[in-house]
Enzyme design. Structure first.
Site, PDB file in Angstrom:
ATOM      1  CB  ALA A 149      -0.924   0.012   1.224  1.00 12.57           C
ATOM      2  N   GLY A 150       2.158   1.149  -0.049  1.00 19.45           N
ATOM      3  CA  GLY A 150       3.000   2.336   0.040  1.00 19.45           C
ATOM      4  C   GLY A 150       2.884   3.235  -1.176  1.00 19.45           C
ATOM      5  CB  THR A 201       4.907  -1.590   8.886  1.00 20.84           C
ATOM      6  OG1 THR A 201       5.597  -1.131  10.053  1.00 20.84           O
ATOM      7  CG2 THR A 201       5.736  -1.212   7.666  1.00 20.84           C
ATOM      8  CG  ASN A 203      13.201  -5.592  10.753  1.00 25.34           C
ATOM      9  OD1 ASN A 203      12.920  -6.644  10.192  1.00 25.34           O
ATOM     10  ND2 ASN A 203      12.275  -4.733  11.130  1.00 25.34           N
ATOM     11  CG  HIS A 219      16.838   6.759 -35.851  1.00 24.84           C
ATOM     12  ND1 HIS A 219      15.482   7.022 -35.873  1.00 24.84           N
ATOM     13  CD2 HIS A 219      17.420   7.816 -36.463  1.00 24.84           C
ATOM     14  CE1 HIS A 219      15.264   8.171 -36.467  1.00 24.84           C
ATOM     15  NE2 HIS A 219      16.417   8.681 -36.827  1.00 24.84           N
TER      16      HIS A 219
END
Length: 393
Positions: free
Chosen positions: A8-9, A84, A160, A308
């Site tokens: 969801a960030g 979080t 972590n 190109h």
């Protein structure tokens, strides 16, 4: 075991690439970033995926649907995006029993995720050179004794890695207070688990938090480096494909092209005569590389055209970008210093000696445009013929 994928960030540090596409859906090799976390969870034995989505949730839902690799998928919506723990709390009513949590914008060592699932409650950890930039674990005899967020004086170099297995009781621990950053942190839930359980850790040999554009480049270097040669598209007899090159069905490679792997040419993409593509490079679906173009170590988004006589090196181009003929990217500072790039309004070191440009969706350059190393072109930005771009646009 259920696995919660945090997707969801807003991805503000990786803008403009996430301006209209959620960061977890940015391309890493042949699938979105979040799908690599999903694969690690499924391979580790997850029997259900719970995907936490936020803005532009339809992109994530559209990819996973109701089932992914034979595993049921359900969704929870994090409306406030306040950390979080808040994201996992959005999924609380869907959880039953012990559960895993993985950040959808991280790449994990798959074997370590399997170890994590087998040894829960547990935290994934990785040894880093600068632990003060992370949450840091202390451990004794394989048991985690403490976790501290970004300490000035880290007790260990064990960081972590953003993957966890929680006991069922943790469903009731998610209402944690706001941190100094104004967010509800999952590390507070880990700290509660440490108080009440023997929490182990699973050491990762390799891990990557994809937060900034050059880390998306690094993610593709990692995953493209795992490719095996597989050529199913239309390749001219006079093209030269060297090493681990994947050409998907529906892609076309013209005469005189040289591709040095690792490289992935996705379905519908085309590489024109005498072009030179070298690894690690991803050419997205319906991308077009023109005559005598050179692409080196770059991500070229879906629907993007590089006309190109252009050069693109160590760069990330979003979707439906158009580089006019003769557009050239500088990917190396002539003074030999590491390239800086703008992240949330601040110029920061990328840590890379070679880094080119970051280009948002629908940007367009005119013929003979020159782009300086570290420059950003915002979503929909344009240049004028012959322009030398030394500042973000």
């Amino acid at each position: 075991m259920q696995a919660v994928l945090l997707a969801a960030g807003e991805g503000t540090r990786i803008r403009p690439l996430s301006a209209s596409l959620p960061k977890p859906m940015l391309p890493v090799a042949d699938r979105p970033l979040v799908a690599h976390a999903a694969d690690a969870a499924v391979d580790a034995g997850a029997d259900e995926l719970v995907v936490v989505v936020g803005y532009e949730a339809e992109e994530v839902r559209g990819y996973f649907g109701d089932e992914y690799r034979g595993v049921p998928v359900r969704y929870a919506v994090q409306s406030e995006r306040a950390g979080t723990a808040d994201a996992v709390r959005a999924a609380r009513e869907l959880l039953d029993g012990a559960f895993a949590v993985l950040n959808g914008d991280n790449l994990y060592d798959p074997d370590a995720v399997a170890d994590l699932f087998a040894s829960g409650p547990a935290v994934a950890a990785v040894r880093v050179e600068e632990p003060s930039n992370y949450g840091v674990l202390s451990a004794e005899e394989g048991v985690v004794t403490d976790i501290v967020e970004k300490p000035a004086d880290p007790p260990t170099n064990l960081a972590n890695a953003g993957a966890y297995v929680f006991p069922a009781a943790a469903r009731e621990w998610l209402d944690v207070p706001e941190s100094e950053r104004g967010e509800h942190e999952i590390t507070d839930v880990v700290a509660r688990a440490i108080e009440e359980y023997d929490v182990g850790y699973a050491a990762m040999d390799r891990w990557l938090d994809v937060g900034r554009p050059w880390e998306l480049l690094e993610a593709n270097e990692w995953k493209l480096g795992e490719l095996d040669r597989d050529v199913r598209g239309e390749v001219h007899d006079e093209a030269d494909l060297r090493g681990p090159v994947v050409v998907e069905e529906g892609a076309t490679i013209d005469a005189g092209v040289v591709i040095e792997g690792p490289a992935l040419v996705r379905s519908g993409a085309s590489v024109g005569p005498n072009a030179y593509v070298r690894g690690a490079t991803l050419l997205g679906e319906e991308a077009h590389v023109g005559h005598s173009v050179e692409i080196k170590n770059s991500v070229v988004g879906a629907g993007t055209h590089v006309a190109h006589l252009s050069y693109v090196g160590d760069s990330v181009l979003g979707r439906d970008v158009n580089f006019g003929a003769g557009t050239n990217v500088a990917n190396l500072r002539h003074d030999g210093e590491a390239v800086r790039h703008t992240v949330k309004g601040e110029r920061v070191l990328t840590g890379r000696r070679k880094f080119g440009v970051v280009v948002g969706d629908d940007a367009k350059t005119a013929i003979d445009t020159s782009l300086n190393a570290g420059v950003t072109l915002s979503e929909g930005a344009t240049t004028t013929p012959g322009e030398v771009v030394t500042r973000d646009k």
